[in-house]
Design a protein around this motif. Structure first.
Motif, mmCIF file in Angstrom:
data_model
loop_
_atom_site.group_PDB
_atom_site.id
_atom_site.type_symbol
_atom_site.label_atom_id
_atom_site.label_comp_id
_atom_site.label_asym_id
_atom_site.label_seq_id
_atom_site.Cartn_x
_atom_site.Cartn_y
_atom_site.Cartn_z
ATOM 1 N N SER A 26 0.808 -1.223 0.000
ATOM 2 C CA SER A 26 0.000 0.000 0.000
ATOM 3 C C SER A 26 0.838 1.270 0.000
ATOM 4 O O SER A 26 0.403 2.306 -0.505
ATOM 5 C CB SER A 26 -0.940 0.003 1.216
ATOM 6 N N THR A 27 2.048 1.218 0.553
ATOM 7 C CA THR A 27 2.876 2.427 0.632
ATOM 8 C C THR A 27 3.986 2.473 -0.417
ATOM 9 O O THR A 27 4.618 3.513 -0.603
ATOM 10 C CB THR A 27 3.552 2.522 2.022
ATOM 11 N N GLY A 28 4.243 1.358 -1.069
ATOM 12 C CA GLY A 28 5.329 1.308 -2.041
ATOM 13 C C GLY A 28 6.688 0.995 -1.435
ATOM 14 O O GLY A 28 7.673 0.826 -2.163
ATOM 15 N N THR A 29 6.767 0.905 -0.114
ATOM 16 C CA THR A 29 8.073 0.673 0.516
ATOM 17 C C THR A 29 8.572 -0.761 0.319
ATOM 18 O O THR A 29 9.780 -1.001 0.274
ATOM 19 C CB THR A 29 8.028 0.996 2.025
ATOM 20 N N SER A 30 7.655 -1.716 0.189
ATOM 21 C CA SER A 30 8.091 -3.090 -0.052
ATOM 22 C C SER A 30 8.737 -3.216 -1.428
ATOM 23 O O SER A 30 9.760 -3.882 -1.587
ATOM 24 C CB SER A 30 6.905 -4.056 0.050
ATOM 25 N N LEU A 64 10.230 -0.840 -3.019
ATOM 26 C CA LEU A 64 11.518 -0.164 -2.923
ATOM 27 C C LEU A 64 12.553 -1.077 -2.260
ATOM 28 O O LEU A 64 13.705 -1.167 -2.724
ATOM 29 C CB LEU A 64 11.368 1.129 -2.128
ATOM 30 N N THR A 65 12.163 -1.775 -1.203
ATOM 31 C CA THR A 65 13.077 -2.681 -0.515
ATOM 32 C C THR A 65 13.529 -3.808 -1.436
ATOM 33 O O THR A 65 14.720 -4.117 -1.545
ATOM 34 C CB THR A 65 12.407 -3.268 0.735
ATOM 35 N N ALA A 66 12.569 -4.445 -2.107
ATOM 36 C CA ALA A 66 12.907 -5.544 -3.012
ATOM 37 C C ALA A 66 13.779 -5.052 -4.159
ATOM 38 O O ALA A 66 14.756 -5.722 -4.544
ATOM 39 C CB ALA A 66 11.625 -6.179 -3.551
ATOM 40 N N ALA A 67 13.444 -3.895 -4.710
ATOM 41 C CA ALA A 67 14.220 -3.360 -5.832
ATOM 42 C C ALA A 67 15.636 -2.990 -5.408
ATOM 43 O O ALA A 67 16.595 -3.179 -6.164
ATOM 44 C CB ALA A 67 13.508 -2.150 -6.428
ATOM 45 N N ARG A 68 15.782 -2.481 -4.188
ATOM 46 C CA ARG A 68 17.126 -2.157 -3.703
ATOM 47 C C ARG A 68 17.967 -3.421 -3.519
ATOM 48 O O ARG A 68 19.181 -3.411 -3.761
ATOM 49 C CB ARG A 68 17.037 -1.383 -2.388
ATOM 50 N N ILE A 69 17.344 -4.509 -3.110
ATOM 51 C CA ILE A 69 18.077 -5.769 -3.023
ATOM 52 C C ILE A 69 18.550 -6.187 -4.411
ATOM 53 O O ILE A 69 19.705 -6.596 -4.597
ATOM 54 C CB ILE A 69 17.203 -6.857 -2.371
ATOM 55 N N LEU A 70 17.685 -6.058 -5.396
ATOM 56 C CA LEU A 70 18.081 -6.366 -6.772
ATOM 57 C C LEU A 70 19.221 -5.466 -7.232
ATOM 58 O O LEU A 70 20.166 -5.926 -7.899
ATOM 59 C CB LEU A 70 16.883 -6.197 -7.708
ATOM 60 N N ALA A 71 19.159 -4.193 -6.881
ATOM 61 C CA ALA A 71 20.241 -3.277 -7.242
ATOM 62 C C ALA A 71 21.557 -3.714 -6.612
ATOM 63 O O ALA A 71 22.624 -3.625 -7.243
ATOM 64 C CB ALA A 71 19.891 -1.853 -6.807
ATOM 65 N N ASN A 72 21.496 -4.205 -5.377
ATOM 66 C CA ASN A 72 22.707 -4.711 -4.728
ATOM 67 C C ASN A 72 23.266 -5.923 -5.469
ATOM 68 O O ASN A 72 24.485 -6.083 -5.574
ATOM 69 C CB ASN A 72 22.423 -5.058 -3.269
#
Length: 303
Positions: A281-285, A287-295
């Motif tokens: 609902s907030t988009g933070t999940s 963002l978290t998953a995408a940042r892991i992919l970026a790592n």
């Protein structure tokens, strides 16, 4: 085979613009469905994770403090986004064929495949396609062990991923991290997994001893793939899953483990699955998953 995307993941080139990529990202919206269980909630996951970092993709030359440098490390790593496979929510056999074929073609081109699912059945054909890279170690971050022989008469669904992987000749080791709570496994499945030789590391053990509890089981320079079911992460940072369970991995435990595997072993493939956009609902999940992919991309760029 692929539907191209308007906004590739984190500044990656579209595949036709970069046919000689070192890393190729692709979406696999659907896997093998169960009778009477809807597998469509995961279908928008690849595009949701792309959108989460769309703005950040403008700043690829900026310092990323998770990686201690720019994302691609000012190096020659070339990243392409092939788009999303043309999967269909009821066509399990067709979806498996698409995933296996796409992964095989990426490997033949000399690139590292990075798949965004889709439910937890999508890794079965993905792992199968990695046969040329064997002997293979699978590092699974998940709340559940996925060792069911079948569920609802289907042996290739999301509760059977590691059971099917264990039957592949090129899979020599399975390390399962973050296991906790209640899942589809019964006493029989736990015993079969342990008898095969799977290393099951409950989340509680990881929290007690940190990532060394995983790394001690890995052979340096071995070929490893990492598969992350988003419910392997703690529900406080990843509620956007079908089975949120408290006590999972933190963000930094996850990216530190990825970095350690990349430094110590040969990271040959990666997938992330089971993200449910409608529960974010907030988009933070996302963002978290995408940042892991970026790592993951950043670690591959530093090999």
């Amino acid at each position: 085979m692929f539907d191209p995307v308007d906004v590739p993941f984190m500044g990656a080139k579209k595949e036709h613009e970069l046919p000689d990529a070192d890393v190729v990202i692709f979406g696999a919206p659907h896997g093998t469905p169960y009778r009477d269980i809807d597998n469509t909630p995961y279908a928008a996951a690849p595009d949701s994770l792309r959108a989460a970092l769309a703005e950040d993709s403008q700043w690829l030359d900026h310092w990323d403090f998770d990686l201690d440098g720019p994302l691609l490390n000012d190096g020659p790593c070339r990243v392409a986004d092939a788009g999303n496979l043309r999967t269909s929510f009821q066509d399990g056999a067709g979806n498996r064929s698409l995933i296996e074929t796409a992964t095989s073609e990426i490997l033949k081109a000399g690139a590292v495949p990075v798949m965004i699912g889709g439910d937890d059945s999508t890794p079965i054909p993905f792992i199968k396609a990695l046969e040329p890279l064997g002997p293979l170690t699978i590092i699974q971050i998940d709340a559940h062990i996925d060792w069911r022989d079948e569920r609802r008469g289907e042996p290739l669904g999301f509760s059977s991923t590691m059971r099917r992987a264990s039957e592949m000749d090129h899979v020599k080791q399975i390390v399962q991290v973050g296991i906790r709570g209640l899942g589809s496994a019964r006493r029989t499945e736990v015993e079969i997994a342990r008898d095969w030789g799977a290393t099951i590391i409950p989340a509680r053990e990881l929290h007690r001893n940190d990532i060394e509890t995983v790394m001690q089981h890995l052979t340096p320079a071995s070929s490893c793939m990492i598969t992350i079911d988003c419910d392997g992460l703690d529900s406080s940072i990843m509620p956007a899953v079908m089975a949120p369970t408290p006590g999972g991995l933190t963000y930094y435990q996850t990216v530190d483990l990825i970095a350690a595997v990349s430094r110590t072993c040969n990271l040959v493939a990666f997938d992330m699955i089971e993200f449910v956009p409608t529960r974010d609902s907030t988009g933070t999940s996302a963002l978290t998953a995408a940042r892991i992919l970026a790592n993951v991309i950043g670690c591959l760029a530093r090999r």
